[in-house]
Scaffold this motif. Structure first.
Motif, PDB file in Angstrom:
ATOM      1  N   SER A 136       0.823  -1.204   0.000  1.00 24.13           N
ATOM      2  CA  SER A 136       0.000   0.000   0.000  1.00 24.13           C
ATOM      3  C   SER A 136       0.859   1.257   0.000  1.00 24.13           C
ATOM      4  O   SER A 136       0.532   2.253  -0.653  1.00 24.13           O
ATOM      5  CB  SER A 136      -0.930  -0.004   1.220  1.00 24.13           C
ATOM      6  OG  SER A 136      -1.669   1.185   1.297  1.00 24.13           O
ATOM      7  N   SER A 137       1.987   1.217   0.710  1.00 22.62           N
ATOM      8  CA  SER A 137       2.887   2.374   0.741  1.00 22.62           C
ATOM      9  C   SER A 137       3.524   2.615  -0.623  1.00 22.62           C
ATOM     10  O   SER A 137       3.889   3.744  -0.954  1.00 22.62           O
ATOM     11  CB  SER A 137       3.983   2.157   1.793  1.00 22.62           C
ATOM     12  OG  SER A 137       3.427   2.088   3.085  1.00 22.62           O
ATOM     13  N   VAL A 140       1.399   4.927  -2.524  1.00 18.68           N
ATOM     14  CA  VAL A 140       1.642   6.311  -2.111  1.00 18.68           C
ATOM     15  C   VAL A 140       2.891   6.846  -2.811  1.00 18.68           C
ATOM     16  O   VAL A 140       2.918   7.991  -3.277  1.00 18.68           O
ATOM     17  CB  VAL A 140       1.808   6.409  -0.577  1.00 18.68           C
ATOM     18  CG1 VAL A 140       2.133   7.845  -0.168  1.00 18.68           C
ATOM     19  CG2 VAL A 140       0.550   5.936   0.132  1.00 18.68           C
ATOM     20  N   SER A 233      -8.821   3.344   3.537  1.00 14.77           N
ATOM     21  CA  SER A 233      -7.522   3.038   2.945  1.00 14.77           C
ATOM     22  C   SER A 233      -6.381   3.529   3.833  1.00 14.77           C
ATOM     23  O   SER A 233      -6.397   4.673   4.290  1.00 14.77           O
ATOM     24  CB  SER A 233      -7.406   3.691   1.568  1.00 14.77           C
ATOM     25  OG  SER A 233      -6.071   3.620   1.102  1.00 14.77           O
ATOM     26  N   GLN A 235      -3.666   4.416   2.869  1.00 12.15           N
ATOM     27  CA  GLN A 235      -2.955   5.459   2.129  1.00 12.15           C
ATOM     28  C   GLN A 235      -3.442   6.862   2.516  1.00 12.15           C
ATOM     29  O   GLN A 235      -2.731   7.850   2.308  1.00 12.15           O
ATOM     30  CB  GLN A 235      -3.170   5.276   0.628  1.00 12.15           C
ATOM     31  CG  GLN A 235      -2.725   3.946   0.074  1.00 12.15           C
ATOM     32  CD  GLN A 235      -3.397   3.644  -1.253  1.00 12.15           C
ATOM     33  OE1 GLN A 235      -3.583   4.541  -2.063  1.00 12.15           O
ATOM     34  NE2 GLN A 235      -3.776   2.401  -1.469  1.00 12.15           N
TER      35      GLN A 235
END
Length: 267
Positions: A136-137, A140, A233, A235
């Motif tokens: 997930s990072s 970003v 999320s 994020q």
């Protein structure tokens, strides 16, 4: 739903100061849709098998003078959200939106604007910027690259662990490296940032944990189980910071960046 959002966020804000019993009471108010009658202290006490005094202590932990004042605010929230002909499940909606409100409030409390201005200036002066993130990072990291390259930043998002190693070989003092990890416990991100620091690059960590060894360490807001992404999320709190950082960076030599941005869309 503004008031409701506010009272739920207030409850969450004080969770860390509560006893185990008070957290159980908080969970009840956060997850139940309670009618005006159901808010009576005697009924709540019977439902949760607690004393009415425990309800008073819980209300005071939330910043109210007592349970009656707490109920007054809570009841106003319910009245604002009532829509008899609607099929919307406001119980689900309010939990999601209260999480957003909690993250907004945390971000506002933790935000260091002077720090973000420093990082914006570091971006302005860097020859190249790299954004490290996995999972997930990593999403970003890609978003940061997409946003900033449109303002003329020479940058790259590194989202595979193998790419961290070869990137380190080309780092020097002209580079700026961002590490993105919600938990602060992603070893590949932390160790790669440490290597970048040794190479002379300026380093910025975005995480819920703070590391003094890096050039800058931005504290990211979080909520319960945010890392699982089962409600909102993970994020989201990163993107709040990214938008603010982007705004500060855009303000530096704005006419030039506005022209670069305009040209990036015309191609």
């Amino acid at each position: 739903m503004t008031q409701e959002l506010s009272i739920l966020a207030t409850i969450k804000q004080h969770l860390s100061d509560m006893t185990d019993l008070e957290r159980e009471i908080a969970e009840y108010f956060l997850t139940q849709d309670l009618s005006e009658k159901a808010l009576a202290s005697q009924q709540i006490a019977q439902e949760l098998h607690i004393s009415q005094a425990a309800l008073t202590r819980f209300a005071k932990k939330c910043g109210y003078t007592g349970y009656r004042e707490f109920v007054f605010d809570y009841h106003n929230c319910i009245r604002q959200q009532e829509a008899p002909t609607s099929t919307i499940n406001y119980g689900v909606t309010k939990r999601v939106l209260s999480d957003y409100a909690e993250l907004h409030q945390q971000t506002l409390r933790q935000l260091d604007e002077a720090q973000l201005q420093r990082i914006a200036q570091m971006l302005e002066e860097a020859d190249r910027a790299y954004f490290y993130g996995v999972g997930s990072s990593g999403l970003v990291a890609r978003e940061m690259k997409s946003r900033l390259m449109r303002l003329g930043v020479v940058c790259e998002a590194m989202t595979e662990r193998d790419s961290f190693a070869w990137t380190s070989s080309i780092l020097d003092s002209s580079c700026l490296v961002f590490g993105i990890t919600l938990s602060g416990e992603t070893e590949d991100i932390i160790s790669s940032l440490q290597i970048a620091q040794k190479k002379g690059a300026k380093t910025v960590l975005l995480s819920t944990k703070t590391f003094s060894e890096f050039t800058e360490s931005i504290t990211i807001a979080s909520s319960r189980d945010l890392n699982y992404g089962n409600r909102i999320s993970p994020q989201y709190p990163f993107l709040i910071i990214l938008d603010i950082l982007y705004a500060y960076f855009y303000e530096i030599d704005q006419p030039r960046k506005a022209e670069i941005f305009k040209n990036s869309w015309n191609r």
